[in-house]
Design a protein around this motif. Structure first.
Motif, PDB file in Angstrom:
ATOM      1  N   UNK A  39       0.790  -1.279   0.126  1.00 30.78           N
ATOM      2  CA  UNK A  39      -0.109  -0.081  -0.007  1.00 30.78           C
ATOM      3  C   UNK A  39       0.553   1.558   0.153  1.00 30.78           C
ATOM      4  N   UNK A  40       2.223   1.027   0.832  1.00 31.85           N
ATOM      5  CA  UNK A  40       2.793   2.417   1.161  1.00 31.85           C
ATOM      6  C   UNK A  40       3.633   2.421  -0.548  1.00 31.85           C
ATOM      7  N   UNK A  41       3.284   2.065  -1.589  1.00 35.26           N
ATOM      8  CA  UNK A  41       4.279   1.902  -2.659  1.00 35.26           C
ATOM      9  C   UNK A  41       2.968   2.540  -3.312  1.00 35.26           C
ATOM     10  N   UNK A  42       1.962   2.526  -3.163  1.00 32.79           N
ATOM     11  CA  UNK A  42       0.900   2.299  -4.490  1.00 32.79           C
ATOM     12  C   UNK A  42       0.907   4.362  -4.099  1.00 32.79           C
ATOM     13  N   UNK A  43       0.782   4.577  -2.245  1.00 36.41           N
ATOM     14  CA  UNK A  43      -0.268   5.371  -2.814  1.00 36.41           C
ATOM     15  C   UNK A  43       1.672   7.476  -2.190  1.00 36.41           C
ATOM     16  N   UNK A  44       2.639   6.082  -2.266  1.00 39.10           N
ATOM     17  CA  UNK A  44       3.632   7.311  -2.697  1.00 39.10           C
ATOM     18  C   UNK A  44       3.823   7.458  -3.845  1.00 39.10           C
ATOM     19  N   UNK A  45       3.948   6.472  -4.477  1.00 37.47           N
ATOM     20  CA  UNK A  45       3.726   6.954  -6.716  1.00 37.47           C
ATOM     21  C   UNK A  45       2.532   7.373  -6.427  1.00 37.47           C
ATOM     22  N   UNK A  46       1.830   7.953  -6.321  1.00 35.09           N
ATOM     23  CA  UNK A  46       0.106   8.476  -6.596  1.00 35.09           C
ATOM     24  C   UNK A  46       0.760   9.907  -6.204  1.00 35.09           C
ATOM     25  N   UNK A  47       1.120  10.088  -5.119  1.00 29.98           N
ATOM     26  CA  UNK A  47       1.418  11.183  -4.875  1.00 29.98           C
ATOM     27  C   UNK A  47       2.659  11.848  -5.852  1.00 29.98           C
ATOM     28  N   UNK A  48       4.112  11.385  -6.183  1.00 23.92           N
ATOM     29  CA  UNK A  48       4.738  11.564  -7.312  1.00 23.92           C
ATOM     30  C   UNK A  48       4.153  11.681  -8.682  1.00 23.92           C
ATOM     31  N   UNK A  49       2.761  10.773  -8.394  1.00 20.53           N
ATOM     32  CA  UNK A  49       2.236  10.930 -10.114  1.00 20.53           C
ATOM     33  C   UNK A  49       1.359  11.985 -10.282  1.00 20.53           C
ATOM     34  N   UNK A  50       0.982  12.763  -9.088  1.00 22.48           N
ATOM     35  CA  UNK A  50       1.077  14.414  -9.060  1.00 22.48           C
ATOM     36  C   UNK A  50       1.389  15.489  -9.201  1.00 22.48           C
ATOM     37  N   UNK A  51       2.305  15.210  -8.771  1.00 24.62           N
ATOM     38  CA  UNK A  51       3.042  16.331  -8.681  1.00 24.62           C
ATOM     39  C   UNK A  51       4.342  16.556 -10.023  1.00 24.62           C
ATOM     40  N   UNK A  52       4.325  15.357 -10.315  1.00 17.12           N
ATOM     41  CA  UNK A  52       4.107  14.811 -11.945  1.00 17.12           C
ATOM     42  C   UNK A  52       3.737  15.606 -13.018  1.00 17.12           C
ATOM     43  N   UNK A  53       1.813  15.606 -12.816  1.00 10.64           N
ATOM     44  CA  UNK A  53       0.982  16.117 -14.282  1.00 10.64           C
ATOM     45  C   UNK A  53       1.189  17.374 -13.557  1.00 10.64           C
ATOM     46  N   UNK A  54       1.135  17.710 -12.416  1.00 11.31           N
ATOM     47  CA  UNK A  54       0.874  19.776 -11.881  1.00 11.31           C
ATOM     48  C   UNK A  54       1.576  20.072 -12.272  1.00 11.31           C
ATOM     49  N   UNK A  55       2.655  19.614 -12.289  1.00 10.65           N
ATOM     50  CA  UNK A  55       3.990  20.683 -12.795  1.00 10.65           C
ATOM     51  C   UNK A  55       4.345  20.848 -14.062  1.00 10.65           C
ATOM     52  N   UNK A  56       3.443  19.773 -14.939  1.00 12.67           N
ATOM     53  CA  UNK A  56       3.773  19.166 -16.391  1.00 12.67           C
ATOM     54  C   UNK A  56       5.646  18.828 -16.389  1.00 12.67           C
ATOM     55  N   UNK A  57       5.941  18.254 -15.687  1.00 11.73           N
ATOM     56  CA  UNK A  57       6.797  17.339 -15.858  1.00 11.73           C
ATOM     57  C   UNK A  57       7.203  16.570 -17.488  1.00 11.73           C
ATOM     58  N   UNK A  58       7.806  16.030 -17.860  1.00 13.26           N
ATOM     59  CA  UNK A  58       7.901  15.422 -19.498  1.00 13.26           C
ATOM     60  C   UNK A  58       7.433  13.578 -18.560  1.00 13.26           C
ATOM     61  N   UNK A  59       6.421  13.093 -19.812  1.00 15.98           N
ATOM     62  CA  UNK A  59       5.936  12.169 -19.998  1.00 15.98           C
ATOM     63  C   UNK A  59       6.240  11.001 -18.812  1.00 15.98           C
ATOM     64  N   UNK A  60       7.297  10.784 -19.206  1.00 16.05           N
ATOM     65  CA  UNK A  60       8.290   9.509 -18.894  1.00 16.05           C
ATOM     66  C   UNK A  60       7.892   9.741 -17.655  1.00 16.05           C
ATOM     67  N   UNK A  61       7.741  10.281 -16.568  1.00 15.72           N
ATOM     68  CA  UNK A  61       7.556  10.668 -15.725  1.00 15.72           C
ATOM     69  C   UNK A  61       6.704  10.309 -14.751  1.00 15.72           C
ATOM     70  N   UNK A  62       6.005  10.783 -15.406  1.00 20.57           N
ATOM     71  CA  UNK A  62       4.335   9.784 -15.241  1.00 20.57           C
ATOM     72  C   UNK A  62       3.925   8.636 -15.449  1.00 20.57           C
ATOM     73  N   UNK A  63       4.289   8.328 -16.866  1.00 20.43           N
ATOM     74  CA  UNK A  63       4.818   6.527 -16.477  1.00 20.43           C
ATOM     75  C   UNK A  63       5.490   5.722 -15.658  1.00 20.43           C
ATOM     76  N   UNK A  64       6.826   6.589 -15.643  1.00 20.79           N
ATOM     77  CA  UNK A  64       7.361   5.979 -14.314  1.00 20.79           C
ATOM     78  C   UNK A  64       6.689   5.682 -12.979  1.00 20.79           C
ATOM     79  N   UNK A  65       5.385   6.953 -12.170  1.00 22.27           N
ATOM     80  CA  UNK A  65       5.290   6.706 -11.144  1.00 22.27           C
ATOM     81  C   UNK A  65       3.738   5.661 -11.335  1.00 22.27           C
TER      82      UNK A  65
END
Length: 255
Positions: A39-65
């Protein structure tokens, strides 16, 4: 590890069992702690995904999360059922994820841009097909370790070329979590007979999941910082709730 209440999923067909009593708490969950520890892995990846999308990082990082989340969900399915098919849903995403890390690490200096993602995609697809029909056993572990080792030189290069103290601290946490997590995994595998006689099982494999959840998050955050530096986005390390690091960037108006 055998013994426990009756199984909803039937006989164990996976090639690996951890040092946890099967179906100790529910007939629907084979290894309870090894399942919920994802469960921590899912939550941490979700936090990372939100940050990547919110700040418009390259798509590779969204895919990574997202790949981190897929891996954690696959691991939950595997440990909940201990079935061979679900074991593949854990192991195959592990290889896909490390191939994605290789792309993120090496692609900035790769002159032929289309060749690397094409090769890695075909490699990942070929592995998935082969893994669906063959049981690699120890071969899977050797293969995965080799892929991980290929990432180390590049990760070290990023570290020595990073001057930001907070970013370097994230990289150190990355190393610390993988070392401590590996010790937990090793002890759970090698000393299971002795551990099973203790009054309380420390659940080494479940601890491995927790430490690797933070390990993946630290790796992603550090790589996002390094990539933002390469793109001239003026990255800074901030802390969510004063504890969890994340990268804040300032893109030039032209971008």
């Amino acid at each position: 590890m055998a013994d426990g209440i009756s199984s909803f999923w039937g006989p164990v067909t996976s090639t690996i069992e951890c040092c946890e009593k099967n179906y100790a708490y529910s007939s629907y969950i084979a290894e309870f702690y090894n399942t919920i520890s994802n469960v921590p892995g899912i939550l941490l990846a979700l936090i990372g995904l939100v940050n990547a999308l919110r700040q418009r990082f390259e798509k590779r990082f969204s895919i990574l999360h997202i790949s981190n989340m897929i891996l954690a969900i696959g691991s939950m399915l595997y440990h909940a059922t201990l079935q061979h098919v679900q074991q593949q849903s854990d192991e195959t995403p592990m290889v896909w994820e490390i191939l994605l890390y290789m792309y993120i690490l090496y692609s900035p200096d790769w002159h032929y841009r289309s060749t690397m993602p094409t090769f890695l995609f075909l490699y990942g697809a070929a592995f998935a097909v082969a893994h669906a029909f063959l049981r690699f056993g120890i071969g899977f572990k050797v293969h995965y370790v080799i892929l991980c080792l290929l990432c180390i030189p590049r990760m070290y290069k990023y570290y020595i070329h990073t001057e930001d103290t907070a970013a370097k601290r994230i990289a150190k946490w990355y190393v610390a979590t993988i070392l401590v997590g590996s010790v937990c995994w090793f002890c759970d595998r090698v000393f299971c007979k002795r551990i099973s006689q203790w009054p309380v099982n420390p659940q080494g494999h479940a601890l491995w999941h927790v430490f690797m959840s933070f390990n993946s998050y630290c790796a992603n955050t550090f790589l996002m910082f390094c990539r933002a530096q390469q793109r001239g986005w003026n990255p800074k390390v901030k802390y969510f709730l004063g504890v969890l690091p994340y990268v804040k960037i300032e893109k030039p108006k032209a971008q």
